[in-house]
Design an enzyme around this catalytic site. Structure first.
Site, PDB file in Angstrom:
ATOM      1  N   HIS A 135       0.862  -1.181   0.000  1.00 29.64           N
ATOM      2  CA  HIS A 135       0.000   0.000   0.000  1.00 29.64           C
ATOM      3  C   HIS A 135       0.898   1.230   0.000  1.00 29.64           C
ATOM      4  O   HIS A 135       1.641   1.464   0.953  1.00 29.64           O
ATOM      5  CB  HIS A 135      -0.924   0.019   1.219  1.00 29.64           C
ATOM      6  CG  HIS A 135      -1.883   1.177   1.215  1.00 29.64           C
ATOM      7  ND1 HIS A 135      -3.175   1.071   0.732  1.00 29.64           N
ATOM      8  CD2 HIS A 135      -1.733   2.476   1.603  1.00 29.64           C
ATOM      9  CE1 HIS A 135      -3.779   2.245   0.832  1.00 29.64           C
ATOM     10  NE2 HIS A 135      -2.915   3.114   1.361  1.00 29.64           N
ATOM     11  N   CYS A 136       0.843   1.989  -1.071  1.00 30.00           N
ATOM     12  CA  CYS A 136       1.724   3.147  -1.219  1.00 30.00           C
ATOM     13  C   CYS A 136       1.045   4.392  -0.649  1.00 30.00           C
ATOM     14  O   CYS A 136      -0.033   4.789  -1.116  1.00 30.00           O
ATOM     15  CB  CYS A 136       2.086   3.360  -2.692  1.00 30.00           C
ATOM     16  SG  CYS A 136       3.201   4.751  -2.966  1.00 30.00           S
ATOM     17  N   ILE A 137       1.677   5.007   0.341  1.00 25.92           N
ATOM     18  CA  ILE A 137       1.097   6.201   0.944  1.00 25.92           C
ATOM     19  C   ILE A 137       1.191   7.400   0.005  1.00 25.92           C
ATOM     20  O   ILE A 137       0.405   8.344   0.114  1.00 25.92           O
ATOM     21  CB  ILE A 137       1.787   6.527   2.276  1.00 25.92           C
ATOM     22  CG1 ILE A 137       3.295   6.731   2.068  1.00 25.92           C
ATOM     23  CG2 ILE A 137       1.529   5.436   3.296  1.00 25.92           C
ATOM     24  CD1 ILE A 137       4.034   7.165   3.308  1.00 25.92           C
ATOM     25  N   HIS A 168      -3.038   4.548  -2.275  1.00 27.26           N
ATOM     26  CA  HIS A 168      -3.712   3.449  -2.955  1.00 27.26           C
ATOM     27  C   HIS A 168      -2.840   2.197  -2.868  1.00 27.26           C
ATOM     28  O   HIS A 168      -1.632   2.285  -2.658  1.00 27.26           O
ATOM     29  CB  HIS A 168      -3.948   3.821  -4.423  1.00 27.26           C
ATOM     30  CG  HIS A 168      -5.137   3.148  -5.025  1.00 27.26           C
ATOM     31  ND1 HIS A 168      -6.344   3.038  -4.396  1.00 27.26           N
ATOM     32  CD2 HIS A 168      -5.307   2.540  -6.238  1.00 27.26           C
ATOM     33  CE1 HIS A 168      -7.203   2.419  -5.180  1.00 27.26           C
ATOM     34  NE2 HIS A 168      -6.586   2.094  -6.300  1.00 27.26           N
TER      35      HIS A 168
END
Length: 398
Positions: free
Chosen positions: A266-268, A272
């Site tokens: 999960h990329c901050i 997303h």
């Protein structure tokens, strides 16, 4: 919702309200202010109530016939902090060092708070977009008028940034969320065609401390294992949060609260998940961002500090603080270089994992279960469970 003017909205109590009444009738704010003036401790529940009230009332006029549009409160701090901190840093070299040291500390502290509460929010995405927009505006206002940068170079930088934003928009699409209706989806891509042996299981939930409802037997591996070179169906995984079987190489994101096909992480920075459907767009966003940012730094330093790269391994420009405009450009270049250094680590990690046909989640699982292998004198960790050779891995990824 129909018939509302641009400044009206329906609040959480279901009542019709107006933007001019945003600071009226706020018992939580009055209670907190009263405690502050009396030098009493404000309980954490009061802060949560204040945030919920702010989230409900923070809106902007919107002429869509459905009233004022809601704005996430996490968008506001980057809008203020990015321009303010960079302008303060440009006052003196000492302030430049202090601000550029404090900013990463602030972001790291907020990141660990973000991980702790496991709630999605656009703070980091907003920080990135505000930084890109502000730096590009400074380039147009302070660098281009110097006349050293040609129109072709400016157009190329603009095209790179536009392509980066387009790739970011694509990366924000569905990463491969699994719903109850399509939990038996079989991908047509080569890495997944032979890994679709899924059956429903009813294993009891075994809690392992505060490990996010992870089953003790669920080691994060897939439903297919290799036995003497042949693929054999193992016990399929069951997601105890989504209450459904999980396809091979899929994982559950505790922030999005969904299972994702071939979950990487999960990329901050894009707020997303990165999964099967948007992994290529995510990698393209990284490459385009680093290309446009590096090119912008090169053009800016060449315009404001000629000869900055001669016999120096870091940008050096003693005359940068002679004017406020050149000091601001020089400070922003250092800020961009810091961001590029951090992003380069992410990019290198992605390139290595793709070359070995391994996701970030599978890497973490291998480290946790101590099933990983090492290369490059222990600097690289990998698992060869799906490795088909570098060329074939990249062909399947692309």
């Amino acid at each position: 919702m129909e018939g509302l003017c641009c400044c009206e909205y329906i609040n959480t109590q279901g009542e019709r309200s107006h933007l001019l009444m945003s600071f009226c009738d706020c018992e939580d704010l009055d209670s907190a202010a009263d405690r502050v003036f009396k030098r009493q401790k404000v309980p954490s529940s009061n802060y949560e109530a204040l945030y919920m009230t702010l989230e409900d009332r923070l809106r902007i006029p919107w002429c869509s016939g459905k009233g004022a549009k809601q704005v996430n409160p996490q968008v506001i701090p980057p809008l203020l902090l990015v321009p303010l901190s960079l302008n303060i840093a440009a006052i003196h070299p000492l302030l430049t060092a202090v601000v550029l040291v404090l900013l990463p500390i602030l972001l790291i502290r907020y990141y660990f708070r973000f991980i702790k509460i496991r709630q999605s929010g656009p703070f980091f995405l907003s920080w990135g977009l505000v930084s890109v927009g502000y730096l590009y505006s400074l380039y147009l206002r302070l660098v281009v008028p110097l006349g050293i940068v040609t129109s072709t170079e400016t157009c190329l930088l603009t095209v790179l940034m536009g392509a980066m934003l387009a790739a970011l928009t694509s990366a924000k699409q569905n990463p491969g969320f699994i719903s109850g209706k399509n939990n038996s989806i079989q991908s047509t891509d080569a890495p997944y065609q032979n890994d679709s042996t899924m059956q429903s299981t009813k294993r009891p939930l075994q809690r392992n401390g505060n490990n996010n409802n992870r089953d003790k037997q669920d080691l994060g591996q897939d439903a297919v294992i290799d036995v003497e070179g042949q693929r054999v169906a193992a016990q399929p995984l069951w997601c105890h949060v989504c209450k459904m079987p999980r396809p091979p190489r899929a994982g559950h994101c505790m922030i999005c609260k969904r299972c994702v096909l071939r979950l990487d992480h999960h990329c901050i920075w894009i707020d997303h998940c990165v999964g099967k459907n948007n992994h290529r767009s995510f990698l393209l966003t990284l490459v385009l961002f680093m290309s446009s940012a590096g090119y912008g730094v090169w053009l800016s330093l060449n315009s404001t500090c000629p000869g900055w790269y001669s016999k120096r391994w870091i940008p050096y420009c003693p005359q940068a603080y002679s004017t406020s405009s050149s000091a601001l450009v020089f400070t922003c270049c250092y800020y961009t270089l810091m961001v590029l250094t951090a992003m380069s680590g992410i990019l290198v990690s992605q390139l290595i994992n793709i070359s070995w046909n391994m996701t970030g989640r599978e890497e973490r699982v291998a480290i946790r279960n101590k099933t990983y292998k090492v290369r490059c004198c222990g600097f690289c960790v990998y698992t060869d469970k799906y490795d088909k050779g570098c060329v074939q891995n990249w062909w399947e990824f692309s």
